[in-house]
Design an enzyme around this catalytic site. Structure first.
Site, mmCIF file in Angstrom:
data_model
loop_
_atom_site.group_PDB
_atom_site.id
_atom_site.type_symbol
_atom_site.label_atom_id
_atom_site.label_comp_id
_atom_site.label_asym_id
_atom_site.label_seq_id
_atom_site.Cartn_x
_atom_site.Cartn_y
_atom_site.Cartn_z
ATOM 1 N N HIS A 22 0.841 -1.200 0.000
ATOM 2 C CA HIS A 22 0.000 0.000 0.000
ATOM 3 C C HIS A 22 0.881 1.258 0.000
ATOM 4 C CE1 HIS A 22 -3.025 -2.648 2.388
ATOM 5 N NE2 HIS A 22 -3.565 -2.469 1.190
ATOM 6 N N LYS A 46 -15.254 -7.148 6.213
ATOM 7 C CA LYS A 46 -14.188 -7.922 6.862
ATOM 8 C C LYS A 46 -14.263 -7.643 8.367
ATOM 9 C CE LYS A 46 -11.230 -7.103 2.863
ATOM 10 N NZ LYS A 46 -9.996 -6.486 2.353
ATOM 11 N N ARG A 95 -2.633 -6.067 -8.325
ATOM 12 C CA ARG A 95 -1.480 -6.942 -8.105
ATOM 13 C C ARG A 95 -1.414 -8.021 -9.171
ATOM 14 N NH1 ARG A 95 -3.126 -8.449 -2.271
ATOM 15 N NH2 ARG A 95 -5.055 -8.146 -3.413
ATOM 16 N N SER A 133 -2.950 -7.856 3.341
ATOM 17 C CA SER A 133 -3.055 -7.702 4.796
ATOM 18 C C SER A 133 -3.369 -9.048 5.443
ATOM 19 C CB SER A 133 -4.144 -6.684 5.131
ATOM 20 O OG SER A 133 -3.806 -5.436 4.568
#
Ligand code: COA
Length: 170
Positions: A22, A46, A95, A133
């Protein structure tokens, strides 16, 4: 309500926690746009490990020193927040091909709701292609070495959270 501008870009995410992937993307974005607002999502499906205050504070500490980057929490719809903030751009990172489907859906839905707000993608640096993460937390929770994958302050907070004290010389 601010007037939408292409010069302010919102970089939204859960940032639970912010990783070097990030941070690298934000730094690169800050060289393209006049201002980057790192928007930390309060409403997220989440179940975050860190509270909203912790996520904002960790990101702020990791990114301090660059004048045109600010970190803020946000609630509600991202496009409404972007409009309130006077931002004409939502910045996202890609990504791998696996990110594409979700990002495409999110970008099109946001565009459907507010046509004047554009989503801009930057490729994540190859060094950070494999991290997220979740994978960082999975490794850290079992005592795995995640040094160098997250900013130093995040590294310390993860070690504290999972009860692994870091050596004094770190
Ligand atoms: N390097 C490394 N990892 C990266 C990365 C990069 N450059 N970019 C993203 N990631 C990882 C993140 O760590 C994260 O990992 P995780 O899933 O293991 O937590 C994952 O990729 C995606 O996370 P992130 O980019 O933070 O986005 P998100 O999916 O957590 O956030 C919001 C999504 C907050 C932008 C979105 O839910 C939102 O806009 N919410 C507000 C409500 C709304 O408007 N919804 C849309 C209606 S259509």
């Amino acid at each position: 309500m601010g007037s939408p501008s292409g010069k302010i870009a919102i970089y939204p995410g859960t940032f639970d926690p912010l990783t070097n992937g990030h941070a690298s993307l934000i730094q690169r974005g800050s060289q393209i746009f006049d201002h980057i607002v790192v928007a930390v999502a309060n409403d997220t499906p989440k179940e975050p490990l860190f509270t909203i205050d912790e996520r904002v504070q960790m990101a702020e500490a990791a990114l301090k020193g660059t004048d045109n980057i600010t970190v803020e929490p946000f609630s509600g719809l991202l496009v409404d927040y972007a409009e309130r903030r006077g931002a004409g751009v939502i910045l996202r990172g890609l990504r791998a091909v696996s990110d594409f489907e979700y990002e495409f859906q999110l970008a099109l839905m946001n565009r459907k709701m507010k046509r004047h707000i554009q989503t801009v993608f930057l490729m994540t640096d190859y060094k950070w292609l494999y991290i997220s993460s979740t994978i960082i937390k999975a490794a850290a929770s079992l005592g795995g070495d995640i040094k160098g994958l997250v900013p130093d302050n995040v590294y310390r907070r993860l070690r504290e959270k999972y009860g692994y004290p870091y050596p004094l010389n770190e």
